[in-house]
Design an enzyme around this catalytic site. Structure first.
Site, PDB file in Angstrom:
ATOM      1  N   CYS A   1     104.763  15.768 -37.870  1.00 17.96           N
ATOM      2  CA  CYS A   1     103.870  16.530 -37.015  1.00 17.96           C
ATOM      3  C   CYS A   1     102.493  16.517 -37.735  1.00 17.96           C
ATOM      4  CB  CYS A   1     104.288  17.918 -36.796  1.00 17.96           C
ATOM      5  SG  CYS A   1     103.240  18.860 -35.464  1.00 17.96           S
TER       6      CYS A   1
ATOM      7  N   CYS B   1      93.643  28.175 -25.691  1.00 19.07           N
ATOM      8  CA  CYS B   1      95.059  28.640 -25.151  1.00 19.07           C
ATOM      9  C   CYS B   1      95.399  30.018 -25.421  1.00 19.07           C
ATOM     10  CB  CYS B   1      95.918  27.585 -25.206  1.00 19.07           C
ATOM     11  SG  CYS B   1      95.625  25.798 -24.795  1.00 19.07           S
TER      12      CYS B   1
ATOM     13  N   GLY C   1      94.550  20.995 -33.042  1.00 20.91           N
ATOM     14  CA  GLY C   1      93.551  20.387 -32.455  1.00 20.91           C
ATOM     15  C   GLY C   1      94.061  19.785 -31.241  1.00 20.91           C
ATOM     16  N   GLU C   2      92.993  19.522 -30.471  1.00 19.83           N
ATOM     17  CA  GLU C   2      93.297  18.567 -29.217  1.00 19.83           C
ATOM     18  C   GLU C   2      92.853  17.148 -29.439  1.00 19.83           C
ATOM     19  OE1 GLU C   2      94.765  18.595 -26.088  1.00 19.83           O
ATOM     20  OE2 GLU C   2      93.852  16.760 -26.142  1.00 19.83           O
TER      21      GLU C   2
ATOM     22  N   HIS D   1     103.208  24.144 -19.502  1.00 18.44           N
ATOM     23  CA  HIS D   1     103.314  25.646 -19.555  1.00 18.44           C
ATOM     24  C   HIS D   1     103.388  26.569 -18.290  1.00 18.44           C
ATOM     25  CE1 HIS D   1     103.052  24.586 -23.691  1.00 18.44           C
ATOM     26  NE2 HIS D   1     101.881  24.331 -23.958  1.00 18.44           N
TER      27      HIS D   1
HETATM   28  N1  SAH Z   1      96.184  20.531 -28.253  1.00 16.92           N
HETATM   29  C1  SAH Z   1      97.385  19.424 -27.858  1.00 16.92           C
HETATM   30  C2  SAH Z   1      98.038  19.417 -29.259  1.00 16.92           C
HETATM   31  C3  SAH Z   1      98.795  20.706 -29.762  1.00 16.92           C
HETATM   32  S1  SAH Z   1     100.386  20.432 -29.592  1.00 16.92           S
HETATM   33  C4  SAH Z   1      98.046  20.216 -26.863  1.00 16.92           C
HETATM   34  O1  SAH Z   1      97.729  21.431 -26.260  1.00 16.92           O
HETATM   35  O2  SAH Z   1      99.004  19.559 -26.476  1.00 16.92           O
HETATM   36  C5  SAH Z   1     101.248  21.849 -29.985  1.00 16.92           C
HETATM   37  C6  SAH Z   1     102.166  22.428 -29.067  1.00 16.92           C
HETATM   38  O3  SAH Z   1     102.793  23.586 -29.393  1.00 16.92           O
HETATM   39  C7  SAH Z   1     101.714  22.572 -27.665  1.00 16.92           C
HETATM   40  O4  SAH Z   1     102.622  22.129 -26.543  1.00 16.92           O
HETATM   41  C8  SAH Z   1     101.239  23.866 -27.646  1.00 16.92           C
HETATM   42  O5  SAH Z   1     100.746  24.630 -26.419  1.00 16.92           O
HETATM   43  C9  SAH Z   1     102.460  24.662 -28.513  1.00 16.92           C
HETATM   44  N2  SAH Z   1     102.369  25.764 -28.939  1.00 16.92           N
HETATM   45  C10 SAH Z   1     101.028  26.578 -29.496  1.00 16.92           C
HETATM   46  N3  SAH Z   1     101.163  27.875 -29.813  1.00 16.92           N
HETATM   47  C11 SAH Z   1     102.544  27.943 -29.600  1.00 16.92           C
HETATM   48  C12 SAH Z   1     103.196  28.888 -30.002  1.00 16.92           C
HETATM   49  N4  SAH Z   1     102.753  30.032 -30.753  1.00 16.92           N
HETATM   50  N5  SAH Z   1     104.777  28.927 -29.877  1.00 16.92           N
HETATM   51  C13 SAH Z   1     105.167  27.732 -29.415  1.00 16.92           C
HETATM   52  N6  SAH Z   1     104.626  26.889 -29.083  1.00 16.92           N
HETATM   53  C14 SAH Z   1     103.259  26.863 -29.325  1.00 16.92           C
END
Ligand code: SAH
Length: 367
Positions: A115, A126, A171-172, A227
């Site tokens: 990852c 978010c 990151g995105e 989500h």
């Molecule tokens: N920015 C991109 C890449 C990050 S992926 C994206 O949003 O897809 C990371 C994944 O983990 C995303 O689906 C994110 O929403 C999720 N995530 C973030 N914080 C989290 C948390 N506290 N618990 C579980 N999943 C989480």
């Protein structure tokens, strides 16, 4: 994307980890070398993990000397590492004197997933993600993205093989498009890592125009951080939804899925207690995804300090999953891995000198 990066300062060496094959061929052309040399060098660097030009024995001695003098293979340095009881490994990588990112290796039966991060921090805010708390600092370069794979492979040695890469760290990725695409080109290049395109997954919060551009330039697996099944709720959880609402996002997913044998898009759905986890949400999700070849990945929420959210109970997650499955949607529940070393989604800890004052509230980096 394929332009030749110039050295940062006069006399600084050019980091060859910054080049995908096409860019390295262009670079070799510019310095008056045959383009096929680029293929040899790519193989040494990425297939064999070699960083010392002197060891690249199928290159002429003068070329080796020239590369030694002007170039380098420099992955991010490992500042700290940890291993979990369950075999998960976590590396904290120093990308510059002020910034660190994290990379996590998750071994499973028959596969090993790495990852990786694409930015230092994140700009998207978010509401349930710890990375958001520290704001955005900067994009990672190609060498810093693919360098996570290079370094992890060196550290794992023969012990474990990396079969899958997911861009699900900090990151995105679609907001660092060119660098991410070059890095993914190396991951899927038979002369570099040779990973199958299905085994490289880009996860995005839904930058719609960039999903379309991605489809045009590279064919990798796509995951969407969904989500929520309605715009009203998704606006709160994933604020970029206000700019690219569900209708536009799902249309882009359909276009993406349509390119290659109706390839399935993965939808990630974090399970937040009493927020998005009721049977009504499950039914709305089924309606929303009808007609899109999809897989759903339910992610138990990983808690971190100062978050108002809680994870849904196991029963609720099971029930939610069952409702989706009954409607014919392929659904999996993500297993939490590496939580004893804070390596699970949303638990990663990185030290980031973000410009945003929110960093003082929390120094945790979500995955
Ligand atoms: N920015 C991109 C890449 C990050 S992926 C994206 O949003 O897809 C990371 C994944 O983990 C995303 O689906 C994110 O929403 C999720 N995530 C973030 N914080 C989290 C948390 N506290 N618990 C579980 N999943 C989480």
């Amino acid at each position: 994307m394929n332009s030749v990066p110039a050295p940062v300062s006069p006399g600084a060496k050019i980091n060859l980890l910054d080049f995908d094959r096409e860019a390295l061929q262009a670079f070799f052309g510019e310095i008056g070398e045959k383009p096929f040399r680029a293929v040899q060098v790519i193989q040494w660097i990425h297939q064999r993990g070699v960083s010392d030009f002197a060891a690249m024995t199928d290159l002429s001695k003068p070329l080796r000397a020239r590369l030694q003098e002007t170039c380098e293979v420099r992955p991010p340095e490992i500042a700290y590492q940890q291993a979990s009881k369950d075999g998960t490994r976590k590396w904290l990588l120093q990308v510059d004197p002020r910034n660190r990112i994290e990379t996590v290796f998750i071994p499973e039966e028959g596969r090993g997933t790495l990852c990786i991060s694409s930015q230092v921090g994140c700009a998207l805010n978010c509401s349930f993600c710890s990375t958001a708390q520290q704001g955005f600092n900067r994009n990672l370069g190609v060498a810093e993205i693919v360098g996570q794979l290079w370094a992890a492979r060196r550290e794992l040695g023969e012990e474990r093989k990396i079969t899958n890469v997911v861009l699900m760290g900090m990151g995105e990725p679609l907001l660092n498009f060119a660098h991410v695409v070059s890095a993914m080109r190396l991951m899927t290049d038979d002369f570099a890592y040779g990973l199958s395109r299905r085994r490289v997954t880009l996860s995005t919060s839904g930058i719609v125009p960039a999903i379309d551009r991605l489809r045009e330039v590279i064919d990798v697996s796509l995951a969407i951080s969904l989500h929520a099944p309605t715009d009203a709720l998704r606006d709160q959880l994933v604020p970029i939804n206000k700019k690219y609402p569900l209708r536009a996002l799902l249309a882009a997913c359909k276009r993406y899925a349509g390119t290659e044998n109706r390839r399935k898009v993965t939808f990630e759905y974090v399970m937040l207690d009493s927020v998005n986890d009721t049977p009504a949400h499950a039914k709305a999700l089924v309606r929303l995804l009808s007609g899109i070849p999809s897989k759903i990945n339910l992610i138990p929420f990983n808690s971190y300090p100062n978050t108002p959210y809680r994870c849904s109970s196991e029963d609720v997650i099971e029930r939610f999953s069952a409702l989706l499955q009954q409607a014919g949607l392929i659904t999996t529940i993500r297993k939490t891995r590496g939580s004893d070393i804070d390596a699970a989604c949303g638990q990663l800890i990185g030290k980031v000198s973000a410009r945003d004052p929110r960093k003082f509230r929390l120094q945790a980096v979500g995955s």
